[in-house]
Design a protein around this motif. Structure first.
Motif, PDB file in Angstrom:
ATOM      1  N   ILE A   1      13.069  19.794  10.778  1.00 15.37           N
ATOM      2  CA  ILE A   1      14.285  19.345  11.402  1.00 15.37           C
ATOM      3  C   ILE A   1      14.316  17.950  11.456  1.00 15.37           C
ATOM      4  CG2 ILE A   1      16.036  19.615  13.094  1.00 15.37           C
ATOM      5  CD1 ILE A   1      14.514  22.017  14.224  1.00 15.37           C
ATOM      6  N   ASP A   2      15.374  17.111  10.759  1.00 18.67           N
ATOM      7  CA  ASP A   2      15.380  15.625  10.865  1.00 18.67           C
ATOM      8  C   ASP A   2      15.902  15.231  12.207  1.00 18.67           C
ATOM      9  OD1 ASP A   2      14.456  15.298   8.096  1.00 18.67           O
ATOM     10  OD2 ASP A   2      16.661  15.020   7.406  1.00 18.67           O
ATOM     11  N   SER A   3      15.604  13.920  12.626  1.00 15.40           N
ATOM     12  CA  SER A   3      15.989  13.610  13.709  1.00 15.40           C
ATOM     13  C   SER A   3      17.308  13.179  13.820  1.00 15.40           C
ATOM     14  CB  SER A   3      15.343  12.018  13.836  1.00 15.40           C
ATOM     15  OG  SER A   3      15.719  11.195  12.901  1.00 15.40           O
ATOM     16  N   THR A   4      18.210  13.508  12.804  1.00 15.71           N
ATOM     17  CA  THR A   4      19.704  13.334  12.814  1.00 15.71           C
ATOM     18  C   THR A   4      20.365  14.473  12.802  1.00 15.71           C
ATOM     19  OG1 THR A   4      19.450  13.476  10.470  1.00 15.71           O
ATOM     20  CG2 THR A   4      19.421  11.141  11.248  1.00 15.71           C
ATOM     21  N   VAL A   5      19.863  15.657  12.912  1.00 18.34           N
ATOM     22  CA  VAL A   5      20.286  16.964  13.254  1.00 18.34           C
ATOM     23  C   VAL A   5      20.681  17.240  14.718  1.00 18.34           C
ATOM     24  CG1 VAL A   5      19.801  19.556  12.797  1.00 18.34           C
ATOM     25  CG2 VAL A   5      19.150  18.001  11.145  1.00 18.34           C
ATOM     26  N   GLU A   6      21.659  18.034  14.980  1.00 15.03           N
ATOM     27  CA  GLU A   6      22.134  18.563  16.315  1.00 15.03           C
ATOM     28  C   GLU A   6      22.125  20.100  16.100  1.00 15.03           C
ATOM     29  OE1 GLU A   6      25.653  16.862  17.263  1.00 15.03           O
ATOM     30  OE2 GLU A   6      25.252  14.873  17.024  1.00 15.03           O
TER      31      GLU A   6
ATOM     32  N   ARG B   1       0.918  -1.299   0.115  1.00 12.90           N
ATOM     33  CA  ARG B   1      -0.016  -0.017  -0.215  1.00 12.90           C
ATOM     34  C   ARG B   1       0.829   1.513   0.027  1.00 12.90           C
ATOM     35  NH1 ARG B   1      -4.153  -0.963   4.693  1.00 12.90           N
ATOM     36  NH2 ARG B   1      -2.490  -2.461   5.618  1.00 12.90           N
ATOM     37  N   MET B   2       2.118   1.083   0.542  1.00 14.00           N
ATOM     38  CA  MET B   2       2.750   2.325   0.283  1.00 14.00           C
ATOM     39  C   MET B   2       3.260   2.606  -1.156  1.00 14.00           C
ATOM     40  SD  MET B   2       4.488   4.213   2.832  1.00 14.00           S
ATOM     41  CE  MET B   2       4.499   3.121   4.040  1.00 14.00           C
ATOM     42  N   LYS B   3       3.062   1.819  -2.157  1.00 17.68           N
ATOM     43  CA  LYS B   3       3.428   1.883  -3.517  1.00 17.68           C
ATOM     44  C   LYS B   3       4.875   2.478  -3.819  1.00 17.68           C
ATOM     45  CE  LYS B   3      -0.815   1.430  -4.355  1.00 17.68           C
ATOM     46  NZ  LYS B   3      -1.176   0.231  -5.178  1.00 17.68           N
ATOM     47  N   SER B   4       5.980   1.655  -3.273  1.00 17.63           N
ATOM     48  CA  SER B   4       7.453   1.958  -3.356  1.00 17.63           C
ATOM     49  C   SER B   4       8.198   0.699  -3.440  1.00 17.63           C
ATOM     50  CB  SER B   4       7.617   2.549  -2.021  1.00 17.63           C
ATOM     51  OG  SER B   4       9.099   2.821  -1.922  1.00 17.63           O
ATOM     52  N   SER B   5       9.105   0.820  -4.010  1.00 18.91           N
ATOM     53  CA  SER B   5      10.236  -0.325  -4.272  1.00 18.91           C
ATOM     54  C   SER B   5      11.068  -0.596  -3.024  1.00 18.91           C
ATOM     55  CB  SER B   5      11.105   0.038  -5.292  1.00 18.91           C
ATOM     56  OG  SER B   5      11.818   1.268  -5.519  1.00 18.91           O
ATOM     57  N   ARG B   6      10.910   0.560  -2.185  1.00 14.32           N
ATOM     58  CA  ARG B   6      11.772   0.485  -0.886  1.00 14.32           C
ATOM     59  C   ARG B   6      11.007  -0.323  -0.012  1.00 14.32           C
ATOM     60  NH1 ARG B   6      13.697   6.158   1.719  1.00 14.32           N
ATOM     61  NH2 ARG B   6      15.341   5.837  -0.202  1.00 14.32           N
ATOM     62  N   PRO B   7      11.687  -1.452   0.627  1.00 17.46           N
ATOM     63  CA  PRO B   7      10.942  -2.199   1.822  1.00 17.46           C
ATOM     64  C   PRO B   7      10.514  -1.377   2.832  1.00 17.46           C
ATOM     65  CG  PRO B   7      13.054  -3.028   1.248  1.00 17.46           C
ATOM     66  CD  PRO B   7      13.090  -1.728   0.596  1.00 17.46           C
ATOM     67  N   LYS B   8       9.202  -1.270   3.354  1.00 13.05           N
ATOM     68  CA  LYS B   8       8.399  -0.688   4.183  1.00 13.05           C
ATOM     69  C   LYS B   8       9.313  -0.140   5.505  1.00 13.05           C
ATOM     70  CE  LYS B   8       4.575  -1.714   6.325  1.00 13.05           C
ATOM     71  NZ  LYS B   8       3.175  -1.667   6.631  1.00 13.05           N
ATOM     72  N   PRO B   9      10.002  -1.199   6.105  1.00 10.32           N
ATOM     73  CA  PRO B   9      10.888  -0.820   7.350  1.00 10.32           C
ATOM     74  C   PRO B   9      11.739   0.316   7.151  1.00 10.32           C
ATOM     75  CG  PRO B   9      10.574  -3.260   6.919  1.00 10.32           C
ATOM     76  CD  PRO B   9      10.222  -2.547   5.971  1.00 10.32           C
ATOM     77  N   LEU B  10      12.450   0.468   5.715  1.00 11.78           N
ATOM     78  CA  LEU B  10      13.127   1.341   5.446  1.00 11.78           C
ATOM     79  C   LEU B  10      12.796   2.632   4.809  1.00 11.78           C
ATOM     80  CD1 LEU B  10      16.032  -0.880   3.810  1.00 11.78           C
ATOM     81  CD2 LEU B  10      15.680  -0.234   6.274  1.00 11.78           C
ATOM     82  N   VAL B  11      11.357   3.058   4.821  1.00  8.10           N
ATOM     83  CA  VAL B  11      10.821   4.134   4.474  1.00  8.10           C
ATOM     84  C   VAL B  11      11.023   5.074   5.376  1.00  8.10           C
ATOM     85  CG1 VAL B  11       8.524   5.567   4.232  1.00  8.10           C
ATOM     86  CG2 VAL B  11       8.997   3.171   3.144  1.00  8.10           C
ATOM     87  N   ARG B  12      11.718   6.313   5.187  1.00  8.95           N
ATOM     88  CA  ARG B  12      12.311   7.240   6.081  1.00  8.95           C
ATOM     89  C   ARG B  12      11.008   8.431   6.593  1.00  8.95           C
ATOM     90  NH1 ARG B  12      17.600   8.142   6.370  1.00  8.95           N
ATOM     91  NH2 ARG B  12      18.776   6.807   4.882  1.00  8.95           N
ATOM     92  N   ILE B  13      11.309   8.380   7.971  1.00  9.70           N
ATOM     93  CA  ILE B  13      10.578   9.706   8.699  1.00  9.70           C
ATOM     94  C   ILE B  13      11.414  10.566   9.154  1.00  9.70           C
ATOM     95  CG2 ILE B  13       8.990   9.977  10.568  1.00  9.70           C
ATOM     96  CD1 ILE B  13       7.494   7.696   9.774  1.00  9.70           C
ATOM     97  N   CYS B  14      11.387  11.843   9.001  1.00 11.41           N
ATOM     98  CA  CYS B  14      12.408  12.561   9.626  1.00 11.41           C
ATOM     99  C   CYS B  14      13.841  12.272   9.141  1.00 11.41           C
ATOM    100  CB  CYS B  14      11.914  12.909  10.829  1.00 11.41           C
ATOM    101  SG  CYS B  14      10.209  13.801  11.195  1.00 11.41           S
ATOM    102  N   GLY B  15      14.261  11.940   8.177  1.00 12.40           N
ATOM    103  CA  GLY B  15      15.398  11.624   7.847  1.00 12.40           C
ATOM    104  C   GLY B  15      15.991  10.307   8.271  1.00 12.40           C
ATOM    105  N   LYS B  16      15.005   9.405   8.884  1.00  9.27           N
ATOM    106  CA  LYS B  16      15.638   8.026   9.264  1.00  9.27           C
ATOM    107  C   LYS B  16      14.637   6.998   8.973  1.00  9.27           C
ATOM    108  CE  LYS B  16      17.397   8.672  13.281  1.00  9.27           C
ATOM    109  NZ  LYS B  16      17.538   8.783  14.901  1.00  9.27           N
TER     110      LYS B  16
ATOM    111  N   LEU C   1      14.670   2.058  12.308  1.00 15.33           N
ATOM    112  CA  LEU C   1      15.557   2.766  13.077  1.00 15.33           C
ATOM    113  C   LEU C   1      14.993   3.320  14.220  1.00 15.33           C
ATOM    114  CD1 LEU C   1      18.933   2.431  12.953  1.00 15.33           C
ATOM    115  CD2 LEU C   1      17.652   1.818  10.960  1.00 15.33           C
ATOM    116  N   HIS C   2      14.041   4.227  14.117  1.00 17.47           N
ATOM    117  CA  HIS C   2      13.048   4.695  15.349  1.00 17.47           C
ATOM    118  C   HIS C   2      12.996   3.907  16.292  1.00 17.47           C
ATOM    119  CE1 HIS C   2      12.929   8.896  13.450  1.00 17.47           C
ATOM    120  NE2 HIS C   2      12.639   8.270  12.369  1.00 17.47           N
ATOM    121  N   ILE C   3      12.376   2.589  15.973  1.00 18.10           N
ATOM    122  CA  ILE C   3      12.057   1.500  16.746  1.00 18.10           C
ATOM    123  C   ILE C   3      12.874   1.129  17.540  1.00 18.10           C
ATOM    124  CG2 ILE C   3      10.913  -0.853  16.982  1.00 18.10           C
ATOM    125  CD1 ILE C   3       9.311   0.281  14.199  1.00 18.10           C
TER     126      ILE C   3
END
Length: 370
Positions: free
Chosen positions: A282-287, A22-37, A41-43
């Motif tokens: 602001i991405d989650s990877t930013v300081e 349903r994500m309509k993406s060639s990228r595996p769903k667990p690797l879909v990025r949210i706020c740069g990550k 990885l958030h989990i």
């Protein structure tokens, strides 16, 4: 009887085998990025914050890509095992596959059985505090299995958590299989569980694929254990955003908006001034250092670091760059560059990879530096 005074080993299992059609993406769903990550990885980061260092990740669709990405990006201090679900035969089969990488319960005290957290790979908003609370409830209630759920005004389409008169969980029923009375229930399954390791394998062996999908449903474990006399308890997650998965682009946008709210709130609590948080990304990877001011229309992306007392914006995009203390960047686009202390960039400057602006200098206006 479990000894509540003993420290019990905790393990984590992340279910990350799905394709996410349903994500309509060639990228595996667990690797879909949210706020740069990637979502997974958030989990992992929240699981680690909750004190769980041993994790099994179930992979399937594009398994090598998921495995390599996690190994490259996973937080330090975690021991991660990967198991592959060769065929998509349901969540029960996925957890049974994960069990092959978990230790034999016989190696542990019978009065202090290890506990296993099971989390879908598409719940990036789950918090460490919630994970800890589910474990605490599990131990307090002397449960064999704890089912987390949330209360929705409109539960249509979701599996319902059905309780008995004694407040124990009896079963989980999918919306399409629910009776009219069961559909009135607003308690929705989050697919996040905590279970005693010693009861999981026997229960999983009793699953059968006699359903329309021909799959092994993890939710059937609830009724199996309840009918066998085990204590199956429920834990309510008060924030539905934490409990529900991300299955399509609309839910992805919603989850990202919630994550950005958290990120912005965290920086403000640390002494960063966000003039209009709703227009700052602001991405989650930013300081960012203390006493820095971020003006509206600013995007801080990737591995970007901003020092103390800087002024960024308005209308700025900075990616994978270092902005040192006291620098000022206005109406400009920076990528892979370094801006020195008290330097000024812009307005309308474009700085590309490798460009360095010296301390207390100016980049100029309406320029492109490469």
């Amino acid at each position: 009887m479990q000894d509540k005074t003993k420290v019990r080993k905790r393990f984590g299992v992340i279910m990350a085998a799905g394709e996410g059609t349903r994500m309509k993406s060639s990228r595996p769903k667990p690797l879909v990025r949210i706020c740069g990550k990637p979502m997974v990885l958030h989990i992992l980061e929240e699981i680690l914050k909750a004190g769980i260092t041993d994790v099994v990740v179930v992979v399937g669709f594009r398994a090598d890509v998921v495995r390599n990405s996690i190994l490259r990006l996973a937080p330090a201090g975690m021991h991660i095992e990967f198991v592959e679900q060769k065929a998509q035969r349901g969540t029960g089969d996925a957890l049974a596959t994960a069990m092959t990488a978990l230790p034999d319960p016989i190696a542990f005290d019978t009065d202090a059985p290890p506990m296993v957290l099971v989390v879908p790979g598409d719940t990036p908003l789950i918090r460490a505090e919630t994970i800890e609370a589910i474990f605490a409830s599990h131990v307090r209630d002397n449960s064999a299995l704890s089912v987390s759920y949330t209360d929705l005004l409109d539960p249509s389409g979701y599996g319902r958590v059905i309780f008995g008169k004694d407040e124990k969980v009896l079963r989980i029923v999918e919306h399409k299989d629910a009776t009219i009375q069961e559909r009135d229930c607003t308690y929705v399954n989050s697919s996040i569980y905590v279970a005693n390791l010693d009861v999981l394998s026997p229960a999983l062996r009793r699953l059968n694929p006699s359903n329309v999908q021909g799959e092994y449903y993890l939710t059937d474990v609830v009724e199996i254990l309840a009918k066998a006399g085990y204590h199956v308890s429920g834990y309510e997650i008060s924030d539905p955003d934490e409990a529900l998965g991300v299955n399509d682009r609309r839910q992805l946008a919603s989850a990202e908006a919630k994550m950005r709210e958290r990120i912005n709130a965290s920086f403000m609590l640390k002494g960063v001034n966000l003039v209009d948080p709703n227009s700052i990304y602001i991405d989650s990877t930013v300081e960012i250092g203390q006493d820095t001011t971020i003006w509206p229309g600013t995007f801080l992306i990737g591995q970007t670091t901003v020092g103390r007392g800087a002024e960024i914006g308005p209308e700025v995009r900075i990616s994978d760059s270092v902005i040192q203390d006291g620098a000022k960047v206005v109406r400009s686009d920076l990528e892979g560059c370094r801006v020195g202390e008290d330097a000024i960039v812009g307005p309308y400057a474009v700085l590309r990879s490798g460009v360095k602006i010296d301390d207390s200098s100016k980049s100029g206006s309406f320029v492109v530096l490469e």
